[in-house]
Write an enzyme that holds these catalytic residues in place. Structure first.
Site, mmCIF file in Angstrom:
data_model
loop_
_atom_site.group_PDB
_atom_site.id
_atom_site.type_symbol
_atom_site.label_atom_id
_atom_site.label_comp_id
_atom_site.label_asym_id
_atom_site.label_seq_id
_atom_site.Cartn_x
_atom_site.Cartn_y
_atom_site.Cartn_z
ATOM 1 N N ASN A 182 0.930 -1.292 -0.038
ATOM 2 C CA ASN A 182 0.127 0.078 -0.007
ATOM 3 C C ASN A 182 0.676 1.359 -0.005
ATOM 4 O O ASN A 182 2.186 1.027 -0.061
ATOM 5 C CB ASN A 182 -0.987 -0.006 1.355
ATOM 6 C CG ASN A 182 -0.218 -0.085 2.334
ATOM 7 O OD1 ASN A 182 0.650 0.988 2.812
ATOM 8 N ND2 ASN A 182 -0.338 -1.201 3.176
ATOM 9 N N ASP B 229 -4.281 -6.335 5.136
ATOM 10 C CA ASP B 229 -5.307 -7.350 5.706
ATOM 11 C C ASP B 229 -5.139 -8.729 5.158
ATOM 12 O O ASP B 229 -5.550 -9.495 5.725
ATOM 13 C CB ASP B 229 -6.637 -6.535 5.411
ATOM 14 C CG ASP B 229 -6.838 -5.475 6.086
ATOM 15 O OD1 ASP B 229 -6.263 -5.440 7.308
ATOM 16 O OD2 ASP B 229 -7.354 -4.511 5.855
ATOM 17 N N LYS C 170 8.484 -16.742 -11.307
ATOM 18 C CA LYS C 170 7.720 -15.765 -11.800
ATOM 19 C C LYS C 170 6.441 -15.993 -12.528
ATOM 20 O O LYS C 170 6.256 -17.027 -13.372
ATOM 21 C CB LYS C 170 8.691 -14.700 -12.863
ATOM 22 C CG LYS C 170 7.836 -13.558 -13.250
ATOM 23 C CD LYS C 170 8.812 -12.683 -13.925
ATOM 24 C CE LYS C 170 8.255 -11.427 -14.496
ATOM 25 N NZ LYS C 170 8.812 -10.755 -15.666
ATOM 26 N N PHE D 155 -4.504 2.979 14.906
ATOM 27 C CA PHE D 155 -4.834 3.821 13.635
ATOM 28 C C PHE D 155 -5.996 3.230 12.847
ATOM 29 O O PHE D 155 -6.263 2.049 13.087
ATOM 30 C CB PHE D 155 -3.697 4.117 13.000
ATOM 31 C CG PHE D 155 -2.748 5.311 13.291
ATOM 32 C CD1 PHE D 155 -2.027 5.427 14.568
ATOM 33 C CD2 PHE D 155 -2.685 6.491 12.799
ATOM 34 C CE1 PHE D 155 -1.337 6.161 15.054
ATOM 35 C CE2 PHE D 155 -1.825 7.633 13.145
ATOM 36 C CZ PHE D 155 -1.262 7.403 14.128
ATOM 37 N N LYS E 221 -13.936 0.381 16.028
ATOM 38 C CA LYS E 221 -12.509 -0.329 16.147
ATOM 39 C C LYS E 221 -11.793 -0.275 17.511
ATOM 40 O O LYS E 221 -11.238 -0.950 18.221
ATOM 41 C CB LYS E 221 -11.418 0.258 15.095
ATOM 42 C CG LYS E 221 -11.753 -0.273 13.761
ATOM 43 C CD LYS E 221 -10.951 0.090 12.704
ATOM 44 C CE LYS E 221 -11.237 -0.002 11.240
ATOM 45 N NZ LYS E 221 -10.470 0.457 10.262
ATOM 46 N N LYS F 240 -11.239 -3.666 19.361
ATOM 47 C CA LYS F 240 -9.937 -4.454 19.459
ATOM 48 C C LYS F 240 -9.170 -3.951 21.138
ATOM 49 O O LYS F 240 -8.302 -3.707 21.097
ATOM 50 C CB LYS F 240 -9.032 -3.638 18.438
ATOM 51 C CG LYS F 240 -9.322 -3.900 16.920
ATOM 52 C CD LYS F 240 -8.541 -3.564 16.003
ATOM 53 C CE LYS F 240 -8.927 -3.984 14.580
ATOM 54 N NZ LYS F 240 -7.957 -3.741 13.504
#
Ligand code: PMT
Length: 404
Positions: A210, A279, A289, A324, A338, A342
């Site tokens: 990301n 995730d 490859k 975060f 969250k 969590k």
């Protein structure tokens, strides 16, 4: 506090070839809008001129203990009264020896003895002088007396030898100045921070990842260290320099990160998970490859361990856990969910849709959510955002401040 802007710096220069680097540092400070006053010793003037420092600092340079000009009488007392910090760079073996024994035989050493502000010493000398028992002894004494010593680096020296004794790098000195000017309200705390992306390999050349640059996590690490914490930074692959004074553990995949974090979590007082952990990962990494076939490609993905959720289950009493969340909408609801699911003390919800917030930019706009408050912060630099997060964390330890 985020930078040195507006700080008043009394800058002493002593007689070493590294004095030319001090000129560049004065320039850096002025660029950062600090106010700099320079004291040169007689020996320093053999290497650099007062005119150089006057031009760079924009202020007259102080040289003589017995200057009779009206605004210079008692300069050895008055200069440090008007300063926030006194730094000596380069500091020679001779000046260190004088300060270790409390001598005040010139304007600089007298100003140091009269100073009630933090004094930062940046030694520079030949490696044999640096390792000499007398210098070792003086350094120990200086540290006992409360001076802050920035350790010199190792490398080739002006004398032609290679070893310890090179004047430290400016980044390191700047960090020390920021630390001594900052309240050490995280002193004694062991803090683990995660930063950056993870990479989930697909084949020998490709991976899923990301856009996290690690800037938010590194800003958290630098500012926590300035506030006195012992910081461990578990970092995914980023293009940032490791911050000085921080234990950096490089990792690549979410699995590596989970191992690095969970094996250390028990000893930590505070954990902040600012990394953007993938995730999902490919069900397996192909050893060869993957070839183009002229058709599309279907990827089978499996879930990665949710490290933060796991930390929430394992947390010990007194441990503070900060997560975060990168959200494009429903910030408040997602943050609250969250936080609850969590078992967090605080969640920092990033608005990732703005062009100046979230991934790979210098600034951020976040909402801090705890069970006591929800506070939307303005657009700030990532260091300023980090400082606000630490202020909230410190308030958890002094509950009367919660909600303020
Ligand atoms: O690195 P920068 O370019 O400076 O950008 C900063 C940032 C946008 C990456 C950062 O500020 C941020 O928002 N990080 C969290 C991004 C994220 O993964 O959000 P999330 O909502 O998917 O995850 C929620 C929390 O769970 C996060 O604390 C994350 O670290 C954690 N998590 C997620 C998945 C997983 N498998 N394990 C986790 O621990």
């Amino acid at each position: 506090m985020c930078g040195l802007q507006g700080k008043r710096i009394l800058f002493g220069v002593t007689g070493s070839i590294a004095a030319y680097k001090a000129a560049q540092w004065v320039r850096e400070l002025v660029k950062e809008e600090s106010q700099v006053e320079v004291i040169l010793t007689e020996a320093a003037e053999r290497f650099v001129t007062p005119l150089t420092f006057a031009a760079l600092s924009g202020n007259p340079v102080y040289r003589d203990m017995f200057d009779e000009a009206p605004d210079r009488v008692m300069a050895h007392i008055n200069l440090s009264r008007d300063a926030d910090v006194l730094v000596i760079a380069p500091a020679t073996a001779q000046t260190l020896a004088k300060l270790a024994s409390g001598m005040a035989d010139n304007l600089l050493t007298s100003a140091v003895l009269a100073a009630r502000i933090p004094v930062v010493l940046c030694p520079a000398m030949n490696c044999a002088m640096w390792t000499h028992a007398a210098t070792r002894h003086n350094l120990l004494r200086l540290q006992q007396l409360g001076y802050h010593v920035v350790q010199p680096g190792c490398g080739s020296l002006a004398c032609g030898e290679t070893g310890d004794g090179r004047l430290a790098e400016w980044d390191c000195v700047r960090e020390t100045l920021l630390s001594v000017l900052q309240t050490a309200d995280l002193s004694g705390r062991k803090i683990l921070i995660t930063a950056g992306p993870t990479r989930e390999p697909l084949d020998p050349v490709r991976f899923l990842s990301n856009r996290s640059s690690g800037k938010m996590g590194y800003a958290l690490a630098r500012t926590a260290r300035r506030r006195g914490a012992e910081v461990t930074l578990v970092s995914g692959p980023v293009a940032l320099e490791p911050p000085p004074g921080i234990n950096v553990i490089p990792v690549t995949t979410a699995e590596d990160m989970a191992e690095a974090v969970l094996s250390r979590s028990e000893q930590m007082d505070i954990i902040v998970k600012s990394a953007a952990v993938a995730d999902f990962k490919p069900i397996s990494c192909q050893s060869l490859k993957i070839k183009k076939t002229g058709q599309g490609l279907q990827l089978d993905l499996v879930k990665n361990v949710d490290i933060l959720a796991e930390l929430g289950k394992r947390r010990h009493p007194g441990q503070i856990l900060v997560g975060f969340a990168a959200e494009s909408h429903n910030h408040e609801q997602e943050g609250q969910r969250k936080l609850r699911e969590k078992h967090l003390d605080l969640i920092v919800v990033n608005d990732i849709l703005g062009s100046r917030t979230g991934f790979d930019v210098e600034t951020n706009q976040v909402t801090l959510i705890s069970q006591f408050f929800s506070r939307r912060l303005p657009l700030l630099s990532k260091e300023e955002t980090a400082q606000q997060i630490w202020d909230a964390v410190v308030a958890f330890e002094t509950p009367t401040q919660l909600g303020s």
